[in-house]
Design an enzyme around this catalytic site. Sequence first.
Site, PDB file in Angstrom:
ATOM      1  CD  GLU A   1       5.689 -83.686 -19.727  1.00 14.04           C
ATOM      2  OE1 GLU A   1       4.607 -82.754 -19.406  1.00 14.04           O
ATOM      3  OE2 GLU A   1       5.380 -85.073 -19.849  1.00 14.04           O
TER       4      GLU A   1
ATOM      5  NE  ARG B   1      -1.048 -71.017 -21.946  1.00 15.07           N
ATOM      6  CZ  ARG B   1      -0.226 -72.301 -21.379  1.00 15.07           C
ATOM      7  NH1 ARG B   1       0.185 -72.474 -20.126  1.00 15.07           N
ATOM      8  NH2 ARG B   1       0.010 -73.037 -22.427  1.00 15.07           N
TER       9      ARG B   1
ATOM     10  CE  LYS C   1       4.326 -79.118 -24.558  1.00 16.12           C
ATOM     11  NZ  LYS C   1       5.197 -79.926 -23.762  1.00 16.12           N
TER      12      LYS C   1
HETATM   13  P1  ATP Z   1       1.950 -79.351 -20.928  1.00 20.51           P
HETATM   14  O1  ATP Z   1       0.251 -78.988 -21.155  1.00 20.51           O
HETATM   15  O2  ATP Z   1       2.216 -80.394 -21.704  1.00 20.51           O
HETATM   16  O3  ATP Z   1       2.481 -78.843 -19.797  1.00 20.51           O
HETATM   17  P2  ATP Z   1       2.973 -76.794 -21.777  1.00 20.51           P
HETATM   18  O4  ATP Z   1       2.872 -76.135 -22.912  1.00 20.51           O
HETATM   19  O5  ATP Z   1       3.015 -76.111 -20.481  1.00 20.51           O
HETATM   20  O6  ATP Z   1       2.287 -78.082 -22.013  1.00 20.51           O
HETATM   21  P3  ATP Z   1       5.928 -77.209 -21.118  1.00 20.51           P
HETATM   22  O7  ATP Z   1       6.797 -78.263 -22.024  1.00 20.51           O
HETATM   23  O8  ATP Z   1       5.475 -77.889 -19.793  1.00 20.51           O
HETATM   24  O9  ATP Z   1       4.578 -77.398 -21.922  1.00 20.51           O
HETATM   25  O10 ATP Z   1       6.365 -75.896 -21.255  1.00 20.51           O
HETATM   26  C1  ATP Z   1       7.408 -75.468 -21.273  1.00 20.51           C
HETATM   27  C2  ATP Z   1       7.678 -74.158 -20.813  1.00 20.51           C
HETATM   28  O11 ATP Z   1       7.042 -73.080 -21.704  1.00 20.51           O
HETATM   29  C3  ATP Z   1       6.771 -73.958 -19.437  1.00 20.51           C
HETATM   30  O12 ATP Z   1       7.710 -73.164 -18.588  1.00 20.51           O
HETATM   31  C4  ATP Z   1       5.569 -72.944 -19.610  1.00 20.51           C
HETATM   32  O13 ATP Z   1       5.252 -72.573 -18.788  1.00 20.51           O
HETATM   33  C5  ATP Z   1       5.903 -72.409 -21.115  1.00 20.51           C
HETATM   34  N1  ATP Z   1       4.839 -72.167 -21.839  1.00 20.51           N
HETATM   35  C6  ATP Z   1       3.959 -73.033 -22.378  1.00 20.51           C
HETATM   36  N2  ATP Z   1       3.391 -72.578 -23.200  1.00 20.51           N
HETATM   37  C7  ATP Z   1       3.175 -71.391 -23.040  1.00 20.51           C
HETATM   38  C8  ATP Z   1       2.590 -70.137 -23.795  1.00 20.51           C
HETATM   39  N3  ATP Z   1       1.430 -70.266 -24.455  1.00 20.51           N
HETATM   40  N4  ATP Z   1       3.130 -68.968 -23.394  1.00 20.51           N
HETATM   41  C9  ATP Z   1       4.018 -68.619 -22.784  1.00 20.51           C
HETATM   42  N5  ATP Z   1       4.962 -69.826 -22.258  1.00 20.51           N
HETATM   43  C10 ATP Z   1       4.446 -71.075 -22.201  1.00 20.51           C
END
Ligand code: ATP
Length: 559
Positions: free
Chosen positions: A38, A264, A274
């Site tokens: 996002e 994650r 974020k």
């Molecule tokens: P938000 O809380 O804004 O959703 P987010 O970190 O999940 O934050 P996204 O942009 O939705 O942000 O993440 C993009 C992709 O990265 C998603 O598929 C998410 O699952 C993955 N991702 C985010 N944080 C992690 C992490 N700490 N480890 C592994 N993958 C991650």
Amino acid sequence: MTTEPVATEAGRDFIRDIVQADLDAAKFKEIVTRFPPEPNGYLHIGHAKSIALNFGIAEEFRGRCHLRFDDTNPVKEEQEYIDSIQADVHWLGFDWGKNLFFASDYFDRLYEWAEKLIRDGLAYVDDQTQDEIRLTRGTLTEPGKNSPFRDRTVEENLDLFRRMKAGEFPNGARVLRAKIDMASPNINLRDPVMYRILHAHHPRTGDKWCIYPSYDYAHGQSDAIEEITHSICTLEFEDHRPLYDWFIENLPVPSEPHQYEFARLNLTYTVLSKRVLTQLVRDGHVAGWDDPRMPTMAGLRRRGVPPAALREFVKRIGVAKANSVVDVGMLEFCIREELNRTSQRRMAVLRPLKVVIENYPEGQVEELEAINHPDDASAGTRKIAFSREIYIERDDFMENPPKKFFRLSPGNEVRLRYAYFIKCTGVIKNDAGEVVELRCTYDPLTKGGNAPDGRKVKATMHWLPAAQSVPAEIRLYNQLFSNPSPNAANFAADLNPQSLEILPDARIEVSVAESNATEPMQFERQGYFVRDKDSTPGKPVFSRTIGLRDTFAKEVAKG
Ligand code: ATP
Ligand code: MG
């Protein structure tokens, strides 16, 4: 078609096993994955894990990986983030080729499908407020309550939904909800919101829309439109999978992707939320998204972390189904390994102490040869000037040393790297009693660092010539948080007050100052350092990527 992975460099894990099994069973002609950020912030090292997994699988199984922006919330999303995310994925070493997509490209189709669900009696317009919807959703132990608007006719729902789209209602006045089961044990299935009213300008669709789809509604359908075969996401979406499947089953989508969840990345001393990262930037706790203390890819890049070290790190931690916390020491180990192998050696004096070599002829300057990499002769050598006045590291001198201090002290002899043996003969102090200068003598017979009579010294020290070196600012970075598991709810209390130490009067080699190299170098005995973008022609600025040894873990153990 081959079912052999092209490379198994990244090792095997349960997701790669599933992909292999699906190929063996000839379920798909081509593996298609996606990375779906996002654009509401900068990518961090957790995203690097997801990127390496999705793009890595596509590479290894000769498929493709899409970069898809999940741009469904124009209030929080910005072009700056779209640009930075693309730069970061490239920097990490991956390429989506022509497969760049935006969920917003599917808004028309998502809208048509929403009308279809209404016509099928599977969606309705709810006039309740956000709070009412939340309060009637129930809990883990109690079922939710049906909305009083749940049994509207198809005609009424269609009419209201079209008027939502036409902009007749203010923000928050109504939502479109899927009609599933308010008593489901899975809260995600209790009539989840599909569309909300948001009169907001969208970076890509402009003012065309004033209703925007929810993540849950947009995400799976975008996967289906792009014919994603393996939709890989993090564990917190496991409970959303039944909803993901529900939409796929009830809509005429062109493919039926399957969602898989992995753990994650969590890191000690690090926050990977974020929301918190945004707040760190907005509240001025750091100098921006690319502050070298930030776990963002932009911060790591500015810090001098090579992308190869990040790739190695995510490879080592692997992909698992259970959440865990990785020791940040593992990341630092990977950075050190890579930089030790690749970076050129130079000398810098971080906290200079002037030394006058009294028996060295005034005005004389000689050139000494220094090697650029101890394990790589092809890196060559360079010249360093030696003269009567030099700088050594303040910490390398003690007037009254304890027993095991072998570096410079009155009467003691040490080796200057690439140069001569010197012996301290005098100490000059200021009025406050602080040592401000040393007097030494050198032994001209020890040129290159060895004595012809075979006598030994116990220390070799780095140094720089006073006149033929350049002043620089050096920034030493430490962990941003002093708590190994920072509290995301009250992160400010866990910030490390010593996360940045600025040394304004350091000295660096002329060759370092003159080079515009963006790669980090090793400053001998100090660590790895990289030129920072804050450098000016008059004052180079260097940031420490990482020290030579894991001193942080020891300091913590000592308390
Ligand atoms: P938000 O809380 O804004 O959703 P987010 O970190 O999940 O934050 P996204 O942009 O939705 O942000 O993440 C993009 C992709 O990265 C998603 O598929 C998410 O699952 C993955 N991702 C985010 N944080 C992690 C992490 N700490 N480890 C592994 N993958 C991650
Ligand atoms: Mg997310």
